[in-house]
Design a protein around this motif. Structure first.
Motif, short mmCIF file in Angstrom:
data_model
loop_
_atom_site.label_atom_id
_atom_site.label_comp_id
_atom_site.label_asym_id
_atom_site.label_seq_id
_atom_site.Cartn_x
_atom_site.Cartn_y
_atom_site.Cartn_z
N LEU A 126 -31.41 53.10 11.80
CA LEU A 126 -31.89 53.31 10.44
C LEU A 126 -30.95 54.26 9.68
O LEU A 126 -30.67 54.05 8.50
CB LEU A 126 -33.29 53.91 10.46
CG LEU A 126 -34.44 52.94 10.63
CD1 LEU A 126 -35.76 53.70 10.63
CD2 LEU A 126 -34.45 51.91 9.53
N GLU A 127 -30.48 55.28 10.38
CA GLU A 127 -29.56 56.21 9.72
C GLU A 127 -28.31 55.48 9.27
O GLU A 127 -27.79 55.70 8.17
CB GLU A 127 -29.20 57.35 10.67
CG GLU A 127 -30.31 58.37 10.82
CD GLU A 127 -29.99 59.37 11.90
OE1 GLU A 127 -29.02 59.16 12.65
OE2 GLU A 127 -30.72 60.37 11.99
N ILE B 161 -38.96 58.77 10.70
CA ILE B 161 -38.85 57.31 10.56
C ILE B 161 -39.45 56.87 9.24
O ILE B 161 -38.91 56.02 8.53
CB ILE B 161 -39.55 56.60 11.73
CG1 ILE B 161 -38.78 56.86 13.03
CG2 ILE B 161 -39.64 55.11 11.48
CD1 ILE B 161 -39.36 56.14 14.22
N LEU C 254 -33.33 52.53 -1.72
CA LEU C 254 -31.99 51.96 -1.84
C LEU C 254 -32.06 50.47 -2.13
O LEU C 254 -31.25 49.95 -2.90
CB LEU C 254 -31.20 52.21 -0.55
CG LEU C 254 -30.65 53.62 -0.40
CD1 LEU C 254 -30.06 53.79 0.98
CD2 LEU C 254 -29.58 53.88 -1.44
N LYS D 119 -23.26 55.33 15.21
CA LYS D 119 -22.61 56.34 14.41
C LYS D 119 -21.15 56.00 14.13
O LYS D 119 -20.52 56.65 13.33
CB LYS D 119 -22.68 57.69 15.14
CG LYS D 119 -24.06 58.27 15.13
CD LYS D 119 -24.07 59.68 15.67
CE LYS D 119 -25.50 60.17 15.69
NZ LYS D 119 -25.66 61.37 16.51
N LEU E 101 -37.04 57.68 6.51
CA LEU E 101 -35.91 56.73 6.53
C LEU E 101 -36.33 55.40 5.94
O LEU E 101 -35.58 54.79 5.17
CB LEU E 101 -35.41 56.53 7.96
CG LEU E 101 -34.58 57.67 8.55
CD1 LEU E 101 -34.24 57.37 9.99
CD2 LEU E 101 -33.30 57.85 7.76
N ILE F 214 -33.98 54.94 15.28
CA ILE F 214 -33.66 56.00 14.32
C ILE F 214 -32.17 56.00 14.03
O ILE F 214 -31.74 56.08 12.86
CB ILE F 214 -34.10 57.37 14.87
CG1 ILE F 214 -35.61 57.49 14.82
CG2 ILE F 214 -33.47 58.48 14.07
CD1 ILE F 214 -36.13 58.78 15.39
N GLN G 11 -28.12 52.35 8.59
CA GLN G 11 -28.50 51.47 7.49
C GLN G 11 -28.51 52.24 6.17
O GLN G 11 -27.99 51.76 5.15
CB GLN G 11 -29.89 50.89 7.77
CG GLN G 11 -30.28 49.80 6.82
CD GLN G 11 -31.67 49.27 7.12
OE1 GLN G 11 -32.49 49.96 7.71
NE2 GLN G 11 -31.93 48.05 6.72
N VAL G 12 -29.05 53.45 6.22
CA VAL G 12 -29.11 54.26 5.00
C VAL G 12 -27.70 54.61 4.53
O VAL G 12 -27.39 54.50 3.33
CB VAL G 12 -29.93 55.54 5.26
CG1 VAL G 12 -29.73 56.54 4.15
CG2 VAL G 12 -31.39 55.20 5.38
N VAL H 150 -34.69 53.60 2.68
CA VAL H 150 -34.19 52.22 2.66
C VAL H 150 -34.87 51.44 1.56
O VAL H 150 -34.23 50.64 0.86
CB VAL H 150 -34.40 51.54 4.02
CG1 VAL H 150 -34.03 50.09 3.97
CG2 VAL H 150 -33.56 52.24 5.06
#
Lengths: 93, 212
Positions: B178-179, A56, A66, B44, A59, B175, B181-182, A63
């Motif tokens: 967030l993935e 986390i 980015l 996803k 990540l 999680i 979002q990335v 972010v």
């Protein structure tokens, strides 16, 4: 497992079964990219939690990075061409 | 024959009731049963990412219109974008998860805590030290495990005092979100980078990789 003893000692928590905890931890395990590649049975709950926290945090950092890049790009690039590219991509989708 | 005529309207009414229920479920208001189960696979899907990308772009454009261009060029611009992205992510969660509701209802608190953490990095260590001293050391429970649970609760917004299974559920969804979002922000960055260099070729390449 020691978690069974700890759950019963802590006041105020509901009776969570050990199986439930294990199932949740294994589900969490599936998400972590590092542990997925290794043997999933031998990973302890502490390791899963540690990897979760690390993941986390990484990540979050991604972010943040980015966001920084995006702010620079939005500030420096020409507004019209950037928005044109975005609109084009949205239309093509 | 009479039984058929009686049963048919009943079946029709049942079917219409069921279809109405299904419609309501699809609209998302009656998803109480599914809410408890984890749906991290939702993040996803390509559709979810595209929805997030368009909402993010709209929000960023609005932010740029509200403030002058000089604000976004400053170092604080990154933070503004991060918060906008988080807020849009929380909106995409449609209020089903605790972390999304926490992001939407406490923007100021997050801002203040981030500024505090930036200036006083050692403050975090102090907090963990307090937490350790509050817990009775004589307890046979592994303090490391409990400590990690608390750290996890702090990382996921709005989940500090959550029970362990709920916390794990929220963390799973968080999680996955967030993935996504990335992924979305990476694609957006690539798109903007491509716009400065080669508008046609690079953006279409990125789209090809996204759509696959």
């Amino acid at each position: 497992m020691s978690s069974r003893r700890s759950r019963s000692r802590q006041p105020g928590t509901s009776r969570i079964t050990d199986d439930q905890i294990n199932q949740l931890v294994s589900q969490l395990q599936q998400l972590l990219p590092e542990i997925r590649n290794r043997h999933s049975d031998k990973v302890s709950a502490a390791k899963v939690l540690q990897e979760t926290c690390n993941y986390i945090r990484s990540l979050h950092k991604e972010v943040d990075d980015l966001s920084e890049r995006l702010s620079e790009l939005l500030a420096t690039t020409d507004t019209s061409s950037a928005e044109a590219a975005i609109i084009r991509s949205l239309l093509m989708q | 024959m009479a039984s058929y005529s009686i049963s048919n309207p009943e079946a029709n009414s049942n079917r219409s009731r069921e279809s109405k229920r299904k419609k309501r479920r699809k609209m998302g208001s009656g998803n109480q049963i599914e809410e408890n189960k984890m749906e991290p696979a939702r993040w996803k899907t390509e559709a979810e990412q595209q929805i997030y990308s368009s909402k993010l772009i709209a929000a960023l454009r609005q932010v740029r219109q509200n403030s002058t261009s000089t604000v976004t060029a400053s170092p604080a611009g990154g933070r503004v974008i991060r918060e906008t992205a988080d807020r849009v992510l929380a909106v995409s969660a449609k209020g089903r998860t605790r972390w999304s509701r926490a992001i939407l209802t406490n923007p100021l608190r997050l801002k203040l805590s981030r500024i505090n953490n930036k200036h006083k990095k050692h403050k975090k260590m102090k907090v963990t030290g307090d937490v350790r001293s509050k817990k009775p050391v004589a307890n046979k429970r592994l303090p490391a495990l409990q400590q990690k649970v608390r750290v996890l609760g702090r990382l996921v917004p709005g989940c500090r005092k959550l029970s362990f299974p709920n916390l794990l559920e929220e963390a799973t969804d968080y999680i996955a979100a967030l993935e996504m979002q990335v992924r979305a922000m990476t694609a957006l960055t690539g798109l903007l980078t491509g716009a400065g260099v080669r508008p046609e070729a690079v953006s279409s390449d990125r789209l090809g990789s996204n759509l696959s």
